[in-house]
Design an enzyme around this catalytic site. Sequence first.
Site, mmCIF file in Angstrom:
data_model
loop_
_atom_site.group_PDB
_atom_site.id
_atom_site.type_symbol
_atom_site.label_atom_id
_atom_site.label_comp_id
_atom_site.label_asym_id
_atom_site.label_seq_id
_atom_site.Cartn_x
_atom_site.Cartn_y
_atom_site.Cartn_z
ATOM 1 N N LYS A 24 -36.105 99.396 109.357
ATOM 2 C CA LYS A 24 -36.156 98.384 110.631
ATOM 3 C C LYS A 24 -34.723 98.149 111.138
ATOM 4 O O LYS A 24 -33.710 98.099 110.086
ATOM 5 C CB LYS A 24 -37.426 97.655 110.043
ATOM 6 C CG LYS A 24 -36.435 96.305 109.111
ATOM 7 C CD LYS A 24 -36.075 95.734 109.460
ATOM 8 C CE LYS A 24 -34.976 94.500 108.785
ATOM 9 N NZ LYS A 24 -33.452 93.659 108.749
ATOM 10 N N ASP A 42 -39.313 90.689 104.259
ATOM 11 C CA ASP A 42 -39.446 91.878 105.164
ATOM 12 C C ASP A 42 -41.143 93.031 105.059
ATOM 13 O O ASP A 42 -40.792 93.634 105.095
ATOM 14 C CB ASP A 42 -37.933 92.580 105.201
ATOM 15 C CG ASP A 42 -36.885 91.948 105.794
ATOM 16 O OD1 ASP A 42 -37.282 91.250 106.517
ATOM 17 O OD2 ASP A 42 -35.908 92.175 105.570
HETATM 18 O O1 C5P Z 1 -37.749 87.141 101.320
HETATM 19 P P1 C5P Z 1 -36.020 88.220 101.077
HETATM 20 O O2 C5P Z 1 -36.418 88.091 99.192
HETATM 21 O O3 C5P Z 1 -35.394 89.094 101.346
HETATM 22 O O4 C5P Z 1 -34.804 87.184 101.266
HETATM 23 C C1 C5P Z 1 -33.594 87.537 100.411
HETATM 24 C C2 C5P Z 1 -32.485 86.017 100.463
HETATM 25 O O5 C5P Z 1 -32.114 85.809 101.552
HETATM 26 C C3 C5P Z 1 -33.363 84.589 100.169
HETATM 27 O O6 C5P Z 1 -33.093 84.375 98.476
HETATM 28 C C4 C5P Z 1 -32.959 83.713 100.939
HETATM 29 O O7 C5P Z 1 -31.527 83.605 100.743
HETATM 30 C C5 C5P Z 1 -32.632 84.556 102.783
HETATM 31 N N1 C5P Z 1 -33.420 84.415 103.159
HETATM 32 C C6 C5P Z 1 -32.970 83.249 103.890
HETATM 33 N N2 C5P Z 1 -33.737 83.265 105.446
HETATM 34 C C7 C5P Z 1 -35.634 84.070 105.299
HETATM 35 C C8 C5P Z 1 -35.064 85.149 104.602
HETATM 36 C C9 C5P Z 1 -34.099 85.329 103.509
HETATM 37 O O8 C5P Z 1 -32.486 82.261 103.697
HETATM 38 N N3 C5P Z 1 -36.037 83.829 106.401
#
Ligand code: C5P
Length: 308
Positions: free
Chosen positions: A11, A144
């Site tokens: 994406k 995501d």
């Molecule tokens: O959800 P995901 O595991 O992809 O997120 C990885 C990291 O990215 C989270 O631990 C956080 O530090 C950051 N993040 C964030 N806000 C979001 C998505 C991700 O701060 N909306």
Amino acid sequence: MTVVAARAPAKVNVHLAVGPLRPDGFHELRTVYLAVSLFDTVTVRPGDGLALTVSGEGTGAARGADLVPADRRNLVWRAAELLAASSGVPADATIEIAKSIPAAAGLAGGSADAAAALVALDALWGTRASREDLVGLAAKLGSDVPFSLLGGVALGAGRGEQVTPVLARTRWNWVLGIAGEGLSTPAVYGELDRLRAAGRVPAGEDLAAAEPVIAALRSGPPDALASSLVNDLQAPALALRPELGRALRTATDAGALAALVSGSGPTVAALAADERDAVRLTAELAGAGVFRTVRAVHGPVPGARLVG
Ligand code: C5P
């Protein structure tokens, strides 16, 4: 069933407005996801317990093997355990991930793998989870992952996991340039918080509206899309990786209608006027010596689905 394969797309966020840090450690987002034609494939077979192998882009010993671990740290492993637990079946499968999506590049490659694994294992195990169930599991795996299941174009809210499909009839041509080594998503969000605390970028209380980019995606022309792209993570990605400035300039100097960092980077997404222009732009960017990988893609494309 003895072998099942599913694939899921990368994406690009054509709009990524990031709000303040929430108490749960995530940031409130308003994002517009566009699924593009670069796919990872996950193949699953019956097994005794879980076994995982990874091949393809970024998995060689020389570069980034640790970016895509072939054990329980991999999101695919967690997807398999989660689906098995939620549907009351044993987590038995031999899983192969074939990567075309570069890892830690801001292209949601790990999320694509998890989404493809959910779809493939659901078929292998006959768990018959509804799409809604799978989206619920996906949200537990990562922000995501629900979009990687859905594909197409979608508005993302919450931490990105609340996805609403958006109709977009036009096909958009992009050239993706991957510059340098992978960037850590939490590090880029952390840098944004630091830049905001230091007053070097706006505080993020007012999330930029996604409507202009949605209108442009629906009807074009490409110039309208080019002028409505937003990515609040671009400033922190540039702060952590100053060479990205040169990479972005290389893309616009080569005639891209616009260039922005994809998600948390370091991929540069360059918007082309049409397919022909994308071919030309791909050749120019590949010859510029700034990117280690250059790929022409188009979108929207569908989300995770069975293949073969
Ligand atoms: O959800 P995901 O595991 O992809 O997120 C990885 C990291 O990215 C989270 O631990 C956080 O530090 C950051 N993040 C964030 N806000 C979001 C998505 C991700 O701060 N909306």
